[in-house]
Design an enzyme around this catalytic site. Sequence first.
Site, PDB file in Angstrom:
ATOM      1  N   GLY A 225       0.766  -1.247   0.000  1.00 21.32           N
ATOM      2  CA  GLY A 225       0.000   0.000   0.000  1.00 21.32           C
ATOM      3  C   GLY A 225       0.788   1.283   0.000  1.00 21.32           C
ATOM      4  N   PRO A 260       4.826  -4.808  -0.729  1.00 12.63           N
ATOM      5  CA  PRO A 260       4.636  -3.662  -1.621  1.00 12.63           C
ATOM      6  C   PRO A 260       4.565  -4.092  -3.079  1.00 12.63           C
ATOM      7  CG  PRO A 260       6.929  -3.862  -1.027  1.00 12.63           C
ATOM      8  CD  PRO A 260       6.224  -4.977  -0.325  1.00 12.63           C
ATOM      9  N   ARG A 262       3.160  -1.368  -5.890  1.00 18.91           N
ATOM     10  CA  ARG A 262       3.342  -0.068  -6.544  1.00 18.91           C
ATOM     11  C   ARG A 262       4.657   0.614  -6.147  1.00 18.91           C
ATOM     12  NH1 ARG A 262      -1.457   2.725  -7.793  1.00 18.91           N
ATOM     13  NH2 ARG A 262      -2.399   1.538  -6.119  1.00 18.91           N
ATOM     14  N   ARG A 298      -5.833   2.602 -15.898  1.00 18.03           N
ATOM     15  CA  ARG A 298      -5.977   3.368 -14.644  1.00 18.03           C
ATOM     16  C   ARG A 298      -6.714   4.706 -14.813  1.00 18.03           C
ATOM     17  NH1 ARG A 298      -2.704   4.997 -11.376  1.00 18.03           N
ATOM     18  NH2 ARG A 298      -3.644   4.140  -9.507  1.00 18.03           N
ATOM     19  N   TYR A 302     -10.079   4.601 -12.618  1.00 14.05           N
ATOM     20  CA  TYR A 302     -10.029   5.322 -11.336  1.00 14.05           C
ATOM     21  C   TYR A 302      -9.960   6.829 -11.520  1.00 14.05           C
ATOM     22  CZ  TYR A 302      -8.056   0.724 -10.149  1.00 14.05           C
ATOM     23  OH  TYR A 302      -7.819  -0.609 -10.019  1.00 14.05           O
ATOM     24  N   CYS A 327     -13.554   2.893 -28.882  1.00  9.90           N
ATOM     25  CA  CYS A 327     -14.855   3.552 -29.024  1.00  9.90           C
ATOM     26  C   CYS A 327     -15.591   3.680 -27.698  1.00  9.90           C
ATOM     27  CB  CYS A 327     -15.709   2.770 -30.019  1.00  9.90           C
ATOM     28  SG  CYS A 327     -15.704   1.024 -29.658  1.00  9.90           S
ATOM     29  N   GLU A 328     -14.996   4.411 -26.771  1.00 11.32           N
ATOM     30  CA  GLU A 328     -15.615   4.695 -25.474  1.00 11.32           C
ATOM     31  C   GLU A 328     -15.170   6.095 -25.070  1.00 11.32           C
ATOM     32  OE1 GLU A 328     -16.763   2.286 -22.830  1.00 11.32           O
ATOM     33  OE2 GLU A 328     -16.296   0.399 -23.831  1.00 11.32           O
ATOM     34  N   TYR A 356       0.289  -1.867 -12.092  1.00 13.12           N
ATOM     35  CA  TYR A 356      -1.109  -1.923 -12.528  1.00 13.12           C
ATOM     36  C   TYR A 356      -1.289  -1.297 -13.910  1.00 13.12           C
ATOM     37  CZ  TYR A 356      -1.243  -2.914  -7.578  1.00 13.12           C
ATOM     38  OH  TYR A 356      -0.984  -3.449  -6.346  1.00 13.12           O
TER      39      TYR A 356
HETATM   40  N1  LLP Z   1      -1.235  -6.873  -0.435  1.00 15.28           N
HETATM   41  C1  LLP Z   1      -2.559  -7.012  -0.638  1.00 15.28           C
HETATM   42  C2  LLP Z   1      -3.318  -7.908   0.207  1.00 15.28           C
HETATM   43  C3  LLP Z   1      -3.200  -6.272  -1.651  1.00 15.28           C
HETATM   44  O1  LLP Z   1      -4.507  -6.387  -1.827  1.00 15.28           O
HETATM   45  C4  LLP Z   1      -2.440  -5.384  -2.457  1.00 15.28           C
HETATM   46  C5  LLP Z   1      -3.064  -4.628  -3.534  1.00 15.28           C
HETATM   47  C6  LLP Z   1      -1.050  -5.292  -2.218  1.00 15.28           C
HETATM   48  C7  LLP Z   1      -0.496  -6.035  -1.195  1.00 15.28           C
HETATM   49  C8  LLP Z   1      -0.176  -4.381  -3.008  1.00 15.28           C
HETATM   50  O2  LLP Z   1      -0.573  -3.061  -2.879  1.00 15.28           O
HETATM   51  P1  LLP Z   1       0.383  -1.886  -3.392  1.00 15.28           P
HETATM   52  O3  LLP Z   1       1.634  -1.920  -2.570  1.00 15.28           O
HETATM   53  O4  LLP Z   1       0.674  -2.133  -4.816  1.00 15.28           O
HETATM   54  O5  LLP Z   1      -0.407  -0.663  -3.163  1.00 15.28           O
HETATM   55  N2  LLP Z   1      -5.331  -1.630  -9.496  1.00 15.28           N
HETATM   56  C9  LLP Z   1      -5.236  -0.622  -8.461  1.00 15.28           C
HETATM   57  C10 LLP Z   1      -4.536  -1.140  -7.236  1.00 15.28           C
HETATM   58  C11 LLP Z   1      -5.176  -2.363  -6.637  1.00 15.28           C
HETATM   59  C12 LLP Z   1      -4.448  -2.853  -5.436  1.00 15.28           C
HETATM   60  C13 LLP Z   1      -4.976  -4.141  -4.952  1.00 15.28           C
HETATM   61  N3  LLP Z   1      -4.289  -4.714  -3.850  1.00 15.28           N
HETATM   62  C14 LLP Z   1      -4.535   0.607  -9.046  1.00 15.28           C
HETATM   63  O6  LLP Z   1      -4.227   0.615 -10.240  1.00 15.28           O
HETATM   64  O7  LLP Z   1      -4.323   1.591  -8.348  1.00 15.28           O
END
Ligand code: LLP
Length: 400
Positions: A225, A260, A262, A298, A302, A327-328, A356
């Site tokens: 996150g 992590p 992202r 994205r 979002y 076409c959107e 992502y």
């Molecule tokens: N651990 C769990 C349980 C998760 O659900 C996620 C992401 C992560 C780790 C990794 O999170 P990060 O460090 O990447 O924030 N598609 C969306 C993001 C969806 C994230 C889902 N879970 C976007 O493009 O922003």
Amino acid sequence: MIDFRGLAQKYDTPLYIYDFNHITQQYEKLKKAFSARKSLISYAVKANSNLSVISHLAQQGSGADCVSIGEVKRALMAGVPKYKIIFSGVGKRDDEIEEALKSDILLLNLESEAEMERVEQIARKLDMQARISIRVNPNIDPKTHPYISTGLHENKFGVDIETAKRMYIHANHSDYLDPIGIHFHIGSQLTELDPIREASMIVADLVRSLAAINIEIKFFDVGGGLGIVYDNETTIDPYEYAQAILATLYGLDMTVICEPGRFLVGNAGYFLTRVLYEKVNEGKRFIIVDGAMNDLLRPSLYNAYHKVEVVGKENGGSEADVVGPVCESGDFFAKKRLLPPTEHDDLIVVHSTGAYGFVMASNYNTRPRPAEIAIVEGKDRCIRQRETLDDLIRLEKMCL
Ligand code: LLP
């Protein structure tokens, strides 16, 4: 400096480009931040599951956080040791559970009592003990986009504290379950530390109350996150992040796991697309490019902000939307940006697309997915070829 023109010439567009050096630096920053404790960085493979990306991180010492058996297999293929692989996810199929247990990975992260029952039954059938952790939902608002917020009770993730306690007591008595971990993840693209601190405190208190009844948890998994800069966000410093978590663990001897996605790969990625045309509709300026929402979702999904730049030209000029050919109306990369006049074949770079990006691409409009290029020590390597029409129709049959 990345030679975008040279890469476009060599590999064509649209194209994903990843700077592996940036990935290494991000990994090292985070690993160092947790150096006061035993820790495992388990890369969230979902962010970018290209085998070369996983393997590059594995070479730095990273583990893998996987959400399907497909991801578990990718991680194993990319050389992640099985004892560093975690299998999470709110809905695992029986066959996935069975394969994961047979693969002898570090642990399965469970998200409901019903899932624990399935895992126990399957472990009994295989006559083995399943190492598990339980995802606790600490009911904390992470203050991020609602689609990527996961730590509130209104979300589908994890179990509440009381259910978690019951599950640990059951697992501790079972011959087929070994509850070695605890897990929480409150959301993605987090830019505030307080919700993490609060969640960590709640979960650490639960660990202490379990220890009081002789249930010893060895792994404290704080999820992923950590946010990154897309625009001008103030993000969390990795060192302060680690300190905030470690401060809640007083009196506990546990290995911290962090997942992590992202943070490790987001800002390593560039999406390169080519200008096809410009047009003005009743005073509104559009730059139409050869990439589209199927390649990078994205912004459409979002309303996410990604910095865009025309290669070789200064930003500035008049307001324009950068849009794709799908076409959107939702098919856009950027809206109302000050961009210089462009010509056919100018290149546009969309920044911060390492996480992502490709993984959420589709073949909508029968568009082959882009190639992926790694920049490793100044050299470019193709790590996934551009798809062809044949790839897209290979599994289809004309039966009428
Ligand atoms: N651990 C769990 C349980 C998760 O659900 C996620 C992401 C992560 C780790 C990794 O999170 P990060 O460090 O990447 O924030 N598609 C969306 C993001 C969806 C994230 C889902 N879970 C976007 O493009 O922003």
